[in-house]
Design a protein around this motif. Structure first.
Motif, short mmCIF file in Angstrom:
data_model
loop_
_atom_site.label_atom_id
_atom_site.label_comp_id
_atom_site.label_asym_id
_atom_site.label_seq_id
_atom_site.Cartn_x
_atom_site.Cartn_y
_atom_site.Cartn_z
N PHE A 79 0.84 -1.20 0.00
CA PHE A 79 0.00 0.00 0.00
C PHE A 79 0.88 1.25 0.00
CE2 PHE A 79 -2.02 3.42 2.41
CZ PHE A 79 -3.15 3.64 1.63
N SER A 80 1.92 1.25 0.83
CA SER A 80 2.85 2.38 0.90
C SER A 80 3.58 2.57 -0.42
CB SER A 80 3.88 2.17 2.01
OG SER A 80 3.24 2.13 3.24
N LEU A 81 3.93 1.47 -1.06
CA LEU A 81 4.60 1.55 -2.36
C LEU A 81 3.68 2.18 -3.40
CD1 LEU A 81 7.22 0.86 -3.88
CD2 LEU A 81 6.20 -1.37 -4.39
N GLY A 82 2.40 1.84 -3.36
CA GLY A 82 1.44 2.44 -4.28
C GLY A 82 1.25 3.92 -4.03
N SER A 83 1.13 4.31 -2.76
CA SER A 83 0.98 5.74 -2.47
C SER A 83 2.27 6.49 -2.78
CB SER A 83 0.57 5.95 -1.01
OG SER A 83 1.60 5.61 -0.13
N PHE A 84 3.40 5.83 -2.62
CA PHE A 84 4.69 6.42 -2.98
C PHE A 84 4.75 6.67 -4.50
CE2 PHE A 84 8.96 5.66 -4.61
CZ PHE A 84 9.67 6.64 -3.96
N ALA A 85 4.32 5.70 -5.28
CA ALA A 85 4.31 5.85 -6.74
C ALA A 85 3.39 6.99 -7.16
CB ALA A 85 3.89 4.54 -7.40
N MET A 86 2.26 7.10 -6.49
CA MET A 86 1.32 8.18 -6.80
C MET A 86 1.94 9.54 -6.46
SD MET A 86 -1.44 8.81 -8.12
CE MET A 86 -3.17 8.90 -8.01
N GLU A 87 2.61 9.61 -5.31
CA GLU A 87 3.26 10.86 -4.93
C GLU A 87 4.39 11.22 -5.90
OE1 GLU A 87 5.67 12.86 -1.18
OE2 GLU A 87 4.48 11.05 -0.84
N ALA A 88 5.14 10.22 -6.34
CA ALA A 88 6.21 10.46 -7.32
C ALA A 88 5.62 11.00 -8.62
CB ALA A 88 6.99 9.18 -7.58
N TRP A 89 4.52 10.43 -9.04
CA TRP A 89 3.85 10.89 -10.27
C TRP A 89 3.38 12.33 -10.10
CZ3 TRP A 89 -1.61 11.49 -11.32
CH2 TRP A 89 -1.88 11.69 -12.68
N GLN A 90 2.80 12.65 -8.93
CA GLN A 90 2.33 14.01 -8.69
C GLN A 90 3.50 15.00 -8.65
OE1 GLN A 90 0.18 13.40 -5.04
NE2 GLN A 90 -1.76 13.03 -6.10
N ARG A 91 4.61 14.59 -8.05
CA ARG A 91 5.78 15.47 -8.01
C ARG A 91 6.32 15.71 -9.42
NH1 ARG A 91 8.61 16.37 -3.29
NH2 ARG A 91 7.62 15.52 -1.44
N ARG A 92 6.30 14.67 -10.23
CA ARG A 92 6.78 14.80 -11.61
C ARG A 92 5.91 15.78 -12.40
NH1 ARG A 92 10.15 11.76 -15.20
NH2 ARG A 92 11.32 10.71 -13.62
N ARG A 93 4.64 15.82 -12.09
CA ARG A 93 3.71 16.72 -12.77
C ARG A 93 3.76 18.13 -12.19
NH1 ARG A 93 -1.93 14.68 -12.50
NH2 ARG A 93 -2.27 16.48 -13.81
N GLY A 94 4.57 18.34 -11.15
CA GLY A 94 4.74 19.67 -10.58
C GLY A 94 3.71 20.06 -9.54
N GLN A 95 2.95 19.10 -9.03
CA GLN A 95 1.97 19.43 -8.00
C GLN A 95 2.66 19.71 -6.68
OE1 GLN A 95 -0.88 16.24 -7.90
NE2 GLN A 95 -1.86 16.88 -9.79
N ALA A 96 1.99 20.46 -5.84
CA ALA A 96 2.55 20.83 -4.54
C ALA A 96 2.79 19.59 -3.70
CB ALA A 96 1.60 21.78 -3.81
N SER A 97 3.84 19.64 -2.94
CA SER A 97 4.19 18.51 -2.08
C SER A 97 3.18 18.38 -0.94
CB SER A 97 5.59 18.68 -1.51
OG SER A 97 5.57 19.66 -0.48
N PRO A 98 3.06 17.19 -0.34
CA PRO A 98 2.17 17.03 0.81
C PRO A 98 2.54 17.96 1.97
CG PRO A 98 2.89 14.90 0.00
CD PRO A 98 3.66 15.93 -0.73
N LEU A 99 3.82 18.22 2.14
CA LEU A 99 4.27 19.11 3.21
C LEU A 99 3.76 20.53 2.97
CD1 LEU A 99 6.00 19.43 5.78
CD2 LEU A 99 7.89 20.05 4.26
#
Length: 156
Positions: A32-52
């Motif tokens: 589950f963590s790996l999936g959410s990590f992949a999603m966060e990586a994809w969002q970062r690549r698209r330039g979306q704001a970080s969760p922090l």
């Protein structure tokens, strides 16, 4: 002394099922963590704001508050990386007693049955811990980098 040894053996056997269930839960959590990590990586690549940064926008606070948020966010992953191998060892050692008893009785099928449980449990636990550690390490680097960037930009 025999009664104490029997009690210890029976007590150890009681823990096998709960330990195996916890290892299974850690394994599912790791993926589950790996999936959410992949999603966060994809969002970062698209330039979306970080969760922090999104958390800071909602809650505000200074650098210390954000550091505490980072620690809370990574805490479960950190626990999974540390408890997984320990539980794998426990799940390996518990079936060894019955395996040795089967060996002395000449029951090869009993030996193999218990050894399969022992080795499967430790393998699953180590895979879960490895995935969790990898996600933890990269996510910590990302979040601390985000915090530093926010400090340099004067947000915190």
């Amino acid at each position: 002394m025999q009664a104490l040894e029997t009690l210890m053996y029976q007590l150890a056997q009681l823990f096998l099922a709960p330990v195996l269930l916890i290892i299974l839960a850690l394994f599912l959590f790791a993926f589950f963590s790996l999936g959410s990590f992949a999603m966060e990586a994809w969002q970062r690549r698209r330039g979306q704001a970080s969760p922090l940064y999104r958390h800071w926008q909602r809650a505000g606070g200074g650098a210390e508050d954000l550091e505490l948020w980072i620690l809370r966010r990574l805490e479960v992953l950190r626990l999974a990386t540390r408890t997984g191998p320990m539980l794998g060892l426990v799940a390996t050692m518990i079936p060894m007693g019955p395996a040795l008893m089967s060996l002395t009785a000449g029951d090869a099928a009993g030996v193999s049955e218990h050894l399969v449980i022992a080795f499967a449990a430790v393998i699953v636990a180590l895979i879960a811990a490895s995935i969790s550690f990898w996600v933890l390490t990269v996510r910590r680097r990302w979040l601390l980098g985000d915090l530093r960037a926010m400090e340099e930009q004067g947000h915190v």
